[in-house]
Design a protein around this motif. Structure first.
Motif, PDB file in Angstrom:
ATOM      1  N   HIS A 169     -13.034   5.051  -4.988  1.00 48.52           N
ATOM      2  CA  HIS A 169     -14.125   5.401  -5.209  1.00 48.52           C
ATOM      3  C   HIS A 169     -14.633   5.574  -3.749  1.00 48.52           C
ATOM      4  O   HIS A 169     -15.766   6.108  -3.679  1.00 48.52           O
ATOM      5  CB  HIS A 169     -15.103   4.189  -5.787  1.00 48.52           C
ATOM      6  CG  HIS A 169     -15.088   4.029  -7.107  1.00 48.52           C
ATOM      7  ND1 HIS A 169     -15.577   3.181  -7.785  1.00 48.52           N
ATOM      8  CD2 HIS A 169     -14.119   4.498  -8.051  1.00 48.52           C
ATOM      9  CE1 HIS A 169     -15.393   2.865  -9.042  1.00 48.52           C
ATOM     10  NE2 HIS A 169     -14.363   3.820  -9.216  1.00 48.52           N
ATOM     11  N   SER A 190      -7.894   8.094  -4.966  1.00 45.37           N
ATOM     12  CA  SER A 190      -7.823   8.796  -5.864  1.00 45.37           C
ATOM     13  C   SER A 190      -8.344  10.451  -5.524  1.00 45.37           C
ATOM     14  O   SER A 190      -9.282  10.335  -5.188  1.00 45.37           O
ATOM     15  CB  SER A 190      -8.236   8.296  -7.301  1.00 45.37           C
ATOM     16  OG  SER A 190      -8.447   9.299  -8.072  1.00 45.37           O
ATOM     17  N   GLY A 208      -4.008   8.241  -8.132  1.00 45.58           N
ATOM     18  CA  GLY A 208      -4.333   6.994  -7.695  1.00 45.58           C
ATOM     19  C   GLY A 208      -3.698   6.089  -8.354  1.00 45.58           C
ATOM     20  O   GLY A 208      -3.424   4.946  -7.780  1.00 45.58           O
ATOM     21  N   THR A 209      -3.445   6.151  -9.636  1.00 47.01           N
ATOM     22  CA  THR A 209      -2.693   4.942 -10.312  1.00 47.01           C
ATOM     23  C   THR A 209      -1.234   4.837  -9.730  1.00 47.01           C
ATOM     24  O   THR A 209      -0.809   3.729  -9.584  1.00 47.01           O
ATOM     25  CB  THR A 209      -2.667   5.513 -11.798  1.00 47.01           C
ATOM     26  OG1 THR A 209      -4.021   5.551 -12.259  1.00 47.01           O
ATOM     27  CG2 THR A 209      -1.736   4.265 -12.750  1.00 47.01           C
ATOM     28  N   ASP A 220      -8.270  -1.108  -3.296  1.00 46.51           N
ATOM     29  CA  ASP A 220      -8.410   0.137  -4.420  1.00 46.51           C
ATOM     30  C   ASP A 220      -9.734   0.610  -3.918  1.00 46.51           C
ATOM     31  O   ASP A 220     -10.799   0.385  -4.228  1.00 46.51           O
ATOM     32  CB  ASP A 220      -8.563  -0.708  -5.744  1.00 46.51           C
ATOM     33  CG  ASP A 220      -8.734   0.757  -6.803  1.00 46.51           C
ATOM     34  OD1 ASP A 220      -8.973   1.818  -6.514  1.00 46.51           O
ATOM     35  OD2 ASP A 220      -8.350   0.428  -8.000  1.00 46.51           O
ATOM     36  N   SER A 228     -13.650  -2.498 -13.074  1.00 53.17           N
ATOM     37  CA  SER A 228     -12.965  -1.315 -12.379  1.00 53.17           C
ATOM     38  C   SER A 228     -12.411  -0.745 -13.534  1.00 53.17           C
ATOM     39  O   SER A 228     -12.413  -1.104 -14.733  1.00 53.17           O
ATOM     40  CB  SER A 228     -11.858  -1.875 -11.654  1.00 53.17           C
ATOM     41  OG  SER A 228     -11.122  -0.943 -10.815  1.00 53.17           O
ATOM     42  N   LYS A 246     -13.829  12.059  -8.222  1.00 52.04           N
ATOM     43  CA  LYS A 246     -13.643  11.345  -6.977  1.00 52.04           C
ATOM     44  C   LYS A 246     -14.339  12.230  -5.947  1.00 52.04           C
ATOM     45  O   LYS A 246     -14.689  13.260  -6.063  1.00 52.04           O
ATOM     46  CB  LYS A 246     -12.178  10.896  -6.843  1.00 52.04           C
ATOM     47  CG  LYS A 246     -11.836  10.217  -8.129  1.00 52.04           C
ATOM     48  CD  LYS A 246     -12.671   8.724  -8.418  1.00 52.04           C
ATOM     49  CE  LYS A 246     -12.206   8.153  -9.638  1.00 52.04           C
ATOM     50  NZ  LYS A 246     -10.892   7.650  -9.778  1.00 52.04           N
TER      51      LYS A 246
HETATM   52  C1  LIG Z   1      -9.996   6.738 -10.596  1.00 50.73           C
HETATM   53  C2  LIG Z   1      -9.542   5.216 -10.288  1.00 50.73           C
HETATM   54  C3  LIG Z   1      -8.021   4.989 -10.430  1.00 50.73           C
HETATM   55  C4  LIG Z   1      -7.118   5.831 -10.672  1.00 50.73           C
HETATM   56  O1  LIG Z   1      -7.165   6.850 -10.187  1.00 50.73           O
HETATM   57  P1  LIG Z   1      -6.214   8.044 -10.973  1.00 50.73           P
HETATM   58  O2  LIG Z   1      -6.109   9.276  -9.759  1.00 50.73           O
HETATM   59  O3  LIG Z   1      -7.020   8.719 -12.047  1.00 50.73           O
HETATM   60  O4  LIG Z   1      -4.951   7.525 -11.436  1.00 50.73           O
HETATM   61  C5  LIG Z   1      -7.892   3.566  -9.846  1.00 50.73           C
HETATM   62  N1  LIG Z   1      -8.804   2.756  -9.691  1.00 50.73           N
HETATM   63  C6  LIG Z   1     -10.143   2.990  -9.673  1.00 50.73           C
HETATM   64  C7  LIG Z   1     -11.272   2.053  -9.230  1.00 50.73           C
HETATM   65  C8  LIG Z   1     -10.541   4.385 -10.083  1.00 50.73           C
HETATM   66  O5  LIG Z   1     -11.911   4.474 -10.222  1.00 50.73           O
END
Ligand SMILES: *Cc1c(COP(=O)(O)O)cnc(C)c1O
Length: 378
Positions: free
Chosen positions: A160, A183, A54-55, A157, A79, A188
């Protein structure tokens, strides 16, 4: 220990992964595009760009929108740090907009107040990143309206919030934003081990994000800048990364998509029991026709004085309570950012306890959990 969140893996998931392991392609094969299409179809988005977290999706989303040195990006302080780091990777500066005290989502009123000041100072943000905290969609109509008025772009974003709905439509359809990010980390809504996806309806943004996830390289003859000197030819056209998702991961994700609606329903049932027992006054906000939460997290609110004690007792009883989140501006690395004095974010953090919520949580386990929490609180 009952964790606050965990994955559900079926035999079908395992079979799907094993099938890829026996096939010709472990990565850059046919399953990644199928997974992208499945998520895009589910959300009602034109394009999905799968990446390895997700990053990474947040990072290429910022770059595709042209975020760079000299730009401001605003996000929510409640967050995970990645919501802010993605802008810093691009050399931009980050600032935070306070939250709604009841949901933890970015507050549109607070955003507008801050925009008025930023306009006067010539420091308007290029991109705003609202976070659908715990899976509940933000006030996207209002955020979108402010985006039109003040000229910023929006990345949702939605790490979630896969499976959430806003006015009956799935989060990720891009009606109120430029890009939406998911993500697939194991805690998740669905998982690929590690993984993420950026959804958009803009073909140019999709193309740029596809380049960025794979070194900035294209093999599409119609996109070449120079004349190819042979059939082996490919071009690097920008500085990209290796952010690719493997076919092994995509197979797991594709198989998990089969359960998505079922899991959202289960999460909703568990969350409803939490609300009914622990804070019935919050029920209407979370069960309305206007917004359906994906219920990634259930955050219980107690007084700051009670919090440490309740947290510790839960842990002692094998309940993997957690806290989401300390405001990002309190992290040492982020202390050059502006903290928000007297913020709702600080208050939210001070009394927040995340309780276990995942599709495999049994009703009986939850019952035992209630006994524990209610005894601890009194
Ligand atoms: C989990 C999460 C991320 C990052 O996702 P990853 O897949 O772990 O890199 C970014 N923003 C929020 C709000 C998250 O909960």
């Amino acid at each position: 220990m009952i964790p606050y969140g965990r994955q559900s893996i079926s035999q079908a998931d395992i079979d799907a992964v094993v099938e890829v392991l026996k096939s010709d392609f472990l990565t850059q094969g046919p399953v990644v595009p199928r997974f992208e299409q499945a998520v895009a179809d589910y959300c009602g988005a034109q394009f999905g760009v799968a990446v390895n977290s997700g990053t990474a999706a947040l990072h290429i989303a910022c770059l595709a929108l042209g975020v760079g040195p000299g730009d401001w990006v605003w996000t929510s302080p409640i967050s995970f740090v990645a919501s802010a780091n993605c802008a810093l990777y691009c050399g931009a500066q980050v600032d935070f907009v306070d939250i709604e005290p009841d949901t933890g989502n970015m507050c549109a009123v607070e955003l507008e107040r801050k925009l008025v000041i930023a306009k006067r100072e010539g420091k308007l943000p290029k991109v705003v990143i609202p976070v659908h905290f715990a899976g509940l969609p933000c006030d996207m109509q209002e955020l979108h309206r402010l985006g039109q008025e003040y000229g910023f772009r929006i990345i949702e974003d939605a790490c979630h919030a896969l499976g959430a709905r806003y006015h009956g439509e799935p989060t990720g359809n891009g009606r109120y934003s430029d890009i939406t990010v998911f993500s697939f980390h194991p805690v998740k809504i669905i998982t690929t081990g590690e993984g993420g996806m950026a959804m958009t309806n803009d073909p140019a943004l999709a193309k740029t994000m596809r380049l960025l996830r794979s070194h900035g390289i294209t093999r599409e003859p119609e996109d070449f800048i120079n004349e190819p000197d042979g059939p082996w030819y490919y071009e690097q056209q920008m500085l990209g990364f290796n952010y690719r998702m493997t076919d092994i991961q995509a197979a797991l994700g594709l198989s998990q998509m089969e359960n998505l609606e079922n899991w959202i329903a289960k999460r909703g049932e568990i969350a409803r029991r939490y609300f009914e027992t622990l804070s019935p006054e919050r029920l209407p906000r979370y069960f309305s026709t206007e917004r359906r939460s994906a219920f990634h997290l259930y955050v219980h609110h107690v007084t700051p004085e009670q919090r440490r004690d309740i947290f510790q007792k839960l842990r002692e009883h094998g309940i993997g309570a957690n806290v989401h989140y300390m405001p990002i501006y309190k992290q040492p690395w982020h202390q050059t950012c502006h903290a928000i004095p007297q913020s709702h974010a600080d208050q939210f953090y001070a009394g927040a306890v995340t309780l276990p919520l995942f599709p495999g949580l049994m009703k009986q386990q939850q019952g035992e959990l209630f006994n524990q929490i209610l005894t601890d609180q009194s």
